[in-house]
Enzyme design. Sequence first.
Site, PDB file in Angstrom:
ATOM      1  N   CYS A  35       1.116  -4.400  -4.296  1.00 54.14           N
ATOM      2  CA  CYS A  35       0.961  -4.241  -2.856  1.00 54.14           C
ATOM      3  C   CYS A  35      -0.489  -3.874  -2.498  1.00 54.14           C
ATOM      4  CB  CYS A  35       1.984  -3.229  -2.349  1.00 54.14           C
ATOM      5  SG  CYS A  35       2.335  -3.447  -0.611  1.00 54.14           S
ATOM      6  N   HIS A  46       7.292  -4.100  -4.842  1.00 51.47           N
ATOM      7  CA  HIS A  46       7.257  -2.803  -5.541  1.00 51.47           C
ATOM      8  C   HIS A  46       8.336  -2.701  -6.622  1.00 51.47           C
ATOM      9  CE1 HIS A  46       4.527  -0.636  -2.746  1.00 51.47           C
ATOM     10  NE2 HIS A  46       5.002  -1.495  -1.857  1.00 51.47           N
ATOM     11  N   GLU A  70       8.543  -0.734  -8.940  1.00 50.52           N
ATOM     12  CA  GLU A  70       8.798   0.681  -9.297  1.00 50.52           C
ATOM     13  C   GLU A  70       9.860   1.306  -8.402  1.00 50.52           C
ATOM     14  OE1 GLU A  70       6.340  -0.545  -7.662  1.00 50.52           O
ATOM     15  OE2 GLU A  70       5.732   0.795  -6.037  1.00 50.52           O
TER      16      GLU A  70
HETATM   17  N1  GLN Z   1      -0.170  -2.433   4.214  1.00 54.89           N
HETATM   18  C1  GLN Z   1      -0.816  -1.754   3.121  1.00 54.89           C
HETATM   19  C2  GLN Z   1      -2.282  -2.155   3.037  1.00 54.89           C
HETATM   20  O1  GLN Z   1      -2.675  -3.108   3.629  1.00 54.89           O
HETATM   21  C3  GLN Z   1      -0.127  -2.054   1.811  1.00 54.89           C
HETATM   22  C4  GLN Z   1       1.289  -1.545   1.868  1.00 54.89           C
HETATM   23  C5  GLN Z   1       1.821  -1.071   0.549  1.00 54.89           C
HETATM   24  O2  GLN Z   1       1.082  -0.885  -0.421  1.00 54.89           O
HETATM   25  N2  GLN Z   1       3.095  -0.790   0.519  1.00 54.89           N
HETATM   26  O3  GLN Z   1      -3.041  -1.521   2.366  1.00 54.89           O
END
Ligand code: GLN
Length: 201
Positions: free
Chosen positions: A81, A173, A175
């Site tokens: 992410c 994710h 995890e």
């Molecule tokens: N929206 C976040 C970003 O742009 C990422 C979201 C996440 O890591 N769950 O950094």
Amino acid sequence: MSRLLLGVLALQGDFAEHLQAFADIGIEAVPVKRPGEVLACDGLVIPGGESTTIGKLCERFGVGDAILELHRRGVPIWGTCAGLILLAKEIVASDQWRLGILDAEVARNAFGRQVDSFEADLPMDGIPGPPIRAVFIRAPYVTRVWGDTTILAALQDRIVAVREGNLLGTAFHPELTDDRRVQEYFVGMVEAARQAREQGQ
Ligand code: GLN
């Protein structure tokens, strides 16, 4: 052979969940914050969180340079992410700090404001068995790849998992579910890379 040492970047975000996920499969993982701690790792996870915040902290404390050095040594790095955003060379409409090592372009918060978070069953290359239950939270997706980057998973036309050599990126994710197959996949990368480094010495 000494034990593998996995580091989880612990500047901001859901690093505790990553640490627990590796503990679940008997792999020692430690939180890392300082350049020296980063450089001791056989593999590094950059967790989800807020990519601008993690980026600023990386820049300020010299951790970003340590991660780049780790990458040059051939040590595997897995970004989830926000971590995926930080790996990418290109970020749509953003000049935020990044590591810029993965041949990919990502769009942040790309599934739309209405869809803050959602789950999907996702088949992923390299992960045998049933699809993965993938949890997306204000997730990015990959809009473009080039060079040696391969696509491991996509939701319709949206790329959500990629690999380029020793870099792994997931927009979701792993995890946050009980399935540990993506952790096992990354540990496989870490073991293979360490063997390659030891043979090269
Ligand atoms: N929206 C976040 C970003 O742009 C990422 C979201 C996440 O890591 N769950 O950094």
